[in-house]
Scaffold this active site. Sequence first.
Site, PDB file in Angstrom:
ATOM      1  N   HIS A  89      32.904  35.009  40.403  1.00 36.89           N
ATOM      2  CA  HIS A  89      34.261  35.430  40.813  1.00 36.89           C
ATOM      3  C   HIS A  89      34.800  34.548  41.934  1.00 36.89           C
ATOM      4  O   HIS A  89      34.040  34.029  42.747  1.00 36.89           O
ATOM      5  CB  HIS A  89      34.301  36.928  41.198  1.00 36.89           C
ATOM      6  CG  HIS A  89      33.647  37.287  42.494  1.00 36.89           C
ATOM      7  ND1 HIS A  89      32.940  38.457  42.676  1.00 36.89           N
ATOM      8  CD2 HIS A  89      33.600  36.658  43.700  1.00 36.89           C
ATOM      9  CE1 HIS A  89      32.504  38.511  43.925  1.00 36.89           C
ATOM     10  NE2 HIS A  89      32.883  37.440  44.560  1.00 36.89           N
ATOM     11  N   GLU A 134      37.014  39.355  39.101  1.00 35.93           N
ATOM     12  CA  GLU A 134      35.714  39.467  38.439  1.00 35.93           C
ATOM     13  C   GLU A 134      35.791  38.870  37.033  1.00 35.93           C
ATOM     14  O   GLU A 134      36.889  38.633  36.519  1.00 35.93           O
ATOM     15  CB  GLU A 134      35.298  40.943  38.383  1.00 35.93           C
ATOM     16  CG  GLU A 134      35.195  41.625  39.757  1.00 35.93           C
ATOM     17  CD  GLU A 134      33.975  41.174  40.572  1.00 35.93           C
ATOM     18  OE1 GLU A 134      33.442  40.080  40.326  1.00 35.93           O
ATOM     19  OE2 GLU A 134      33.576  41.926  41.484  1.00 35.93           O
TER      20      GLU A 134
HETATM   21  C1  F6R Z   1      35.969  36.877  49.875  1.00 38.35           C
HETATM   22  C2  F6R Z   1      36.069  36.453  48.484  1.00 38.35           C
HETATM   23  C3  F6R Z   1      34.863  36.354  47.608  1.00 38.35           C
HETATM   24  C4  F6R Z   1      33.678  35.692  48.286  1.00 38.35           C
HETATM   25  C5  F6R Z   1      32.465  35.727  47.368  1.00 38.35           C
HETATM   26  C6  F6R Z   1      31.254  35.083  47.995  1.00 38.35           C
HETATM   27  O1  F6R Z   1      37.245  36.831  50.488  1.00 38.35           O
HETATM   28  O2  F6R Z   1      37.139  36.209  48.049  1.00 38.35           O
HETATM   29  O3  F6R Z   1      35.196  35.632  46.445  1.00 38.35           O
HETATM   30  O4  F6R Z   1      34.017  34.374  48.619  1.00 38.35           O
HETATM   31  O5  F6R Z   1      32.171  37.047  47.052  1.00 38.35           O
HETATM   32  O6  F6R Z   1      30.852  35.855  49.083  1.00 38.35           O
HETATM   33  P1  F6R Z   1      29.766  35.286  50.097  1.00 38.35           P
HETATM   34  O7  F6R Z   1      30.369  34.063  50.675  1.00 38.35           O
HETATM   35  O8  F6R Z   1      29.613  36.360  51.138  1.00 38.35           O
HETATM   36  O9  F6R Z   1      28.552  35.012  49.309  1.00 38.35           O
END
Ligand code: F6R
Length: 257
Positions: free
Chosen positions: A138, A143
Amino acid sequence: MQVIIVANADAVGRIASAKIAAIVGADPTAVIGLATGSSPSDTYRALHGRVTKGEISFAGATGFALDEYVGISVSDPQSYASVITRDVVDPLGFDPVRVHVPDGRAVDLAAAAEAYEAAIKAAGGIDVQILGIGSNGHIGFNEPTSSFASRTRVKTLAPRTREDNARFFRSLDEVPIHCITQGLGTILEARELVLVAHGESKANAIADSVEGPVTSFVPGSALQLHRHATVIVDEAAASRLRLADYYRYVTLNEPQK
Ligand code: F6R
């Protein structure tokens, strides 16, 4: 698409910060799309270093967060409004009035989503969108099977995303089930995309997004449709890229601009 492979998460942040700094340096009123989560934190830290040294200023810039949980209080430390204030607005010196986060507490969420789209448009669109990527591919909280034409709207978080994000909450039950997120269509309208990722847990999502077919099953593959997308990854996140050596070769032999 440009794929830049570097040694570690710290280097991902340094390279991404150089890109953002160049944009804000050229236009101090630039409009920046802001991701939350752990992926961009090295980028924000590196940008903070540049601000502290006086190299750049975000005082005249505008920010738009990618997403927000629904139903969570703005003052909850895990609301993206709080995270953006903590990780971006305060350390980088944005004017809080010009930093926007979708309203996940709105009574009319569809109207709040529409208002968010209108605010992005009124600001002249997003100059550079910082993106992370979920382990399921995503971007934002779009999603798998999100439409490439989607706009800011309410979405249901995938069980895997809730599990991945449970680390920020006391328990899985506390992770909201719904969110408001910029759509893939919204993201694709940004003038430049910079996706950052590190760690083995992102390796499949990166390989599928960069080298797999363009499919709503892998929302990150929408980047292939953008004329100015850069993917900056560490060795672990790059470990399933079939053309990794080619990307390294291209980075070493970049044409003069
Ligand atoms: C957050 C967002 C999500 C995150 C993704 C990865 O604003 O848009 O797409 O970038 O869930 O999250 P991390 O970086 O915490 O693994």
